[in-house]
Design an enzyme around this catalytic site. Structure first.
Site, PDB file in Angstrom:
ATOM      1  N   ASP A 135      -4.077  -6.851  -5.833  1.00  0.00           N
ATOM      2  CA  ASP A 135      -3.411  -6.032  -5.153  1.00  0.00           C
ATOM      3  C   ASP A 135      -3.424  -6.663  -3.730  1.00  0.00           C
ATOM      4  OD1 ASP A 135      -2.804  -3.615  -3.815  1.00  0.00           O
ATOM      5  OD2 ASP A 135      -5.446  -3.049  -3.914  1.00  0.00           O
TER       6      ASP A 135
ATOM      7  N   HIS B  87       3.453   2.262 -10.901  1.00  0.00           N
ATOM      8  CA  HIS B  87       3.228   2.140  -9.574  1.00  0.00           C
ATOM      9  C   HIS B  87       3.569   2.298  -8.594  1.00  0.00           C
ATOM     10  CE1 HIS B  87       0.223   2.739  -6.039  1.00  0.00           C
ATOM     11  NE2 HIS B  87      -0.102   2.190  -5.619  1.00  0.00           N
TER      12      HIS B  87
HETATM   13  C1  HEM Z   1      -6.425   3.210  -7.028  1.00  0.00           C
HETATM   14  C2  HEM Z   1      -5.552   3.232  -6.753  1.00  0.00           C
HETATM   15  C3  HEM Z   1      -3.878   1.807  -6.037  1.00  0.00           C
HETATM   16  C4  HEM Z   1      -4.711   0.943  -7.119  1.00  0.00           C
HETATM   17  C5  HEM Z   1      -6.033   0.836  -7.739  1.00  0.00           C
HETATM   18  C6  HEM Z   1      -3.559   0.229  -6.452  1.00  0.00           C
HETATM   19  C7  HEM Z   1      -3.219  -1.151  -6.845  1.00  0.00           C
HETATM   20  C8  HEM Z   1      -2.130  -1.262  -6.132  1.00  0.00           C
HETATM   21  C9  HEM Z   1      -1.290  -2.371  -6.671  1.00  0.00           C
HETATM   22  C10 HEM Z   1      -2.139  -3.372  -8.342  1.00  0.00           C
HETATM   23  C11 HEM Z   1      -0.105  -3.460  -6.900  1.00  0.00           C
HETATM   24  C12 HEM Z   1       1.126  -4.150  -6.711  1.00  0.00           C
HETATM   25  C13 HEM Z   1       0.831  -5.619  -5.725  1.00  0.00           C
HETATM   26  C14 HEM Z   1       0.743  -5.392  -4.586  1.00  0.00           C
HETATM   27  O1  HEM Z   1       2.542  -5.503  -4.268  1.00  0.00           O
HETATM   28  O2  HEM Z   1       0.134  -4.698  -3.882  1.00  0.00           O
HETATM   29  C15 HEM Z   1      -0.158  -2.208  -5.541  1.00  0.00           C
HETATM   30  C16 HEM Z   1       1.195  -1.864  -4.815  1.00  0.00           C
HETATM   31  C17 HEM Z   1       1.213  -1.244  -3.582  1.00  0.00           C
HETATM   32  N1  HEM Z   1       0.204  -0.177  -3.362  1.00  0.00           N
HETATM   33 FE1  HEM Z   1      -0.257   0.764  -4.264  1.00  0.00          FE
HETATM   34  N2  HEM Z   1      -2.860   1.145  -5.598  1.00  0.00           N
HETATM   35  C18 HEM Z   1      -3.288   2.399  -5.281  1.00  0.00           C
HETATM   36  C19 HEM Z   1      -3.064   3.264  -4.515  1.00  0.00           C
HETATM   37  C20 HEM Z   1      -2.030   3.604  -3.345  1.00  0.00           C
HETATM   38  C21 HEM Z   1      -1.459   4.230  -2.729  1.00  0.00           C
HETATM   39  C22 HEM Z   1      -2.645   5.529  -2.706  1.00  0.00           C
HETATM   40  C23 HEM Z   1      -0.491   4.160  -2.283  1.00  0.00           C
HETATM   41  C24 HEM Z   1       0.264   4.870  -1.709  1.00  0.00           C
HETATM   42  C25 HEM Z   1       0.133   6.244  -0.530  1.00  0.00           C
HETATM   43  C26 HEM Z   1      -0.203   2.253  -2.303  1.00  0.00           C
HETATM   44  C27 HEM Z   1       0.843   2.124  -1.991  1.00  0.00           C
HETATM   45  C28 HEM Z   1       1.377   1.028  -2.658  1.00  0.00           C
HETATM   46  C29 HEM Z   1       3.040  -0.305  -2.098  1.00  0.00           C
HETATM   47  C30 HEM Z   1       3.677   0.864  -1.088  1.00  0.00           C
HETATM   48  C31 HEM Z   1       2.466  -0.876  -3.048  1.00  0.00           C
HETATM   49  C32 HEM Z   1       3.830  -1.968  -2.827  1.00  0.00           C
HETATM   50  C33 HEM Z   1       4.632  -1.572  -3.496  1.00  0.00           C
HETATM   51  C34 HEM Z   1       6.216  -2.563  -3.729  1.00  0.00           C
HETATM   52  O3  HEM Z   1       7.079  -2.353  -2.659  1.00  0.00           O
HETATM   53  O4  HEM Z   1       5.768  -3.182  -4.438  1.00  0.00           O
HETATM   54  N3  HEM Z   1      -1.243   2.549  -3.666  1.00  0.00           N
HETATM   55  N4  HEM Z   1      -0.543  -1.476  -4.966  1.00  0.00           N
END
Ligand code: HEM
Length: 306
Positions: free
Chosen positions: A146, A219
């Site tokens: 993450d 996601h």
């Molecule tokens: C349990 C909740 C969540 C989990 C387990 C989670 C996990 C992850 C993972 C594994 C990634 C891919 C690696 C990375 O680029 O960081 C990611 C990307 C991302 N997450 Fe989450 N996330 C969660 C909630 C959220 C929420 C609530 C938001 C915003 C409202 C969010 C916004 C983002 C964004 C902006 C990216 C990058 C997307 C990209 O441009 O590739 N995430 N998240």
């Protein structure tokens, strides 16, 4: 100069401790003074414990702001956008103050938390406390790395900090938090490829799927948004895992120069697009809290104390 609080654009580290307070009405003047003291104390601690990358910020709840600082308000400060669609919920649970502490030593976080609680004694009650930790190589407890696509270097500040657009609040940041509780029993029953399709990245090597292969329900497809000119809509995520053998999840934290970016992403995840593509990660995790804050600059606290 409107210097930012140290924790806003800090790089990730090993341990976090989050203190959420409700303040007793009528104590505003005393709380303003204490926040000046606490922000100064946290800044000193960041210097003293720079070897373990201690950093911190204090953020004021969207619905508490006007009571505490009635003279002026950050231009875009508004309540947490609570959302509901089918069985997906983003509840709103406001708190008055959020104190975010992080370092590579849990004992330092404990010591500073204790001091902060003493400084707010008789003025505010600790409503909720969460300790977070780095899991393996920066993985969420679902097993996926993450933070990979988080802004890097100086761009972290460009994304996270208010600039010329609201001069009185330069160096501050709009903060959104959500405590997610994972259903890991359900998640772990999926095959690895099913999990990868839900995230949109491979699990072990953390490779991003090509745009062609990225499901509309993944996601990163739902959260990786672009504006009408094709520019990325960004937030700085400071999330970390929390939990024990009974309950596990992610303490999600977004820092941004505008609240709009988080709001757009959350809507895209929960409500989805006009064809009903919502974020399938939400079938395996559920937000149990949600709150919006503003973390002003150090200068703001200094100017608004005694
Ligand atoms: C349990 C909740 C969540 C989990 C387990 C989670 C996990 C992850 C993972 C594994 C990634 C891919 C690696 C990375 O680029 O960081 C990611 C990307 C991302 N997450 Fe989450 N996330 C969660 C909630 C959220 C929420 C609530 C938001 C915003 C409202 C969010 C916004 C983002 C964004 C902006 C990216 C990058 C997307 C990209 O441009 O590739 N995430 N998240």
């Amino acid at each position: 100069m409107a210097r930012e609080q140290s924790g806003i654009s800090a790089e990730g580290n090993l341990h976090g401790q989050y203190l959420l307070f409700d303040c007793q009405e009528g104590n505003e003047a005393a709380i303003r003074n204490q926040l000046q003291e606490i922000s100064h104390y946290l800044d000193e601690m960041a210097e003293l414990y720079s070897d373990v990358a201690f950093s911190a910020f204090i953020a004021i709840g969207a619905s508490y702001w006007d009571l505490l600082y009635p003279q002026s308000r950050p231009a875009l400060l508004r309540p947490f956008p609570s959302l509901e669609q089918d069985d997906r919920h983003a509840p709103s649970l406001p708190y008055d103050l959020f104190v975010h502490l992080r370092s590579d030593r849990a004992d330092i976080n404990y010591m500073v938390s204790n001091e902060v609680c003493l400084m707010l004694e008789d003025l505010a009650s600790l409503a909720h406390e969460v300790k977070s930790f780095r899991y393996l190589d920066n993985r969420d407890l679902t097993g996926f790395v993450d933070g990979t696509e988080n802004p890097k270097g100086l761009h972290r500040q460009e994304v996270a900090l208010v600039g010329d657009e609201d001069n009185d609040f330069r160096g501050g940041s709009y903060i959104h938090i959500q405590r997610y509780r994972h259903n890991l029993r359900k998640w772990n029953k999926l095959k690895q490829k099913q999990q990868e399709d839900i995230v949109g990245r491979t699990k072990q090597d953390n490779h991003e799927y090509s745009s062609f292969n990225k499901p509309k329900t993944s996601h990163i497809r739902r959260s990786g948004l672009k504006d009408e000119q094709g520019n990325p809509i960004e937030i700085l995520r400071q999330s970390m895992p929390y939990g024990d053998m009974q309950e596990q999840g992610l303490f999600f934290i977004s820092c941004c120069r505008t609240p709009l970016n988080f709001e757009l992403m959350l809507r895209s995840m929960i409500v989805g697009d006009n064809k009903g593509h919502y974020d399938h990660l939400l079938d395996y995790t559920q937000a149990v809290t949600g709150a919006a804050f503003f973390a002003p600059s150090l200068r703001f606290f200094a100017a608004n104390g005694q």
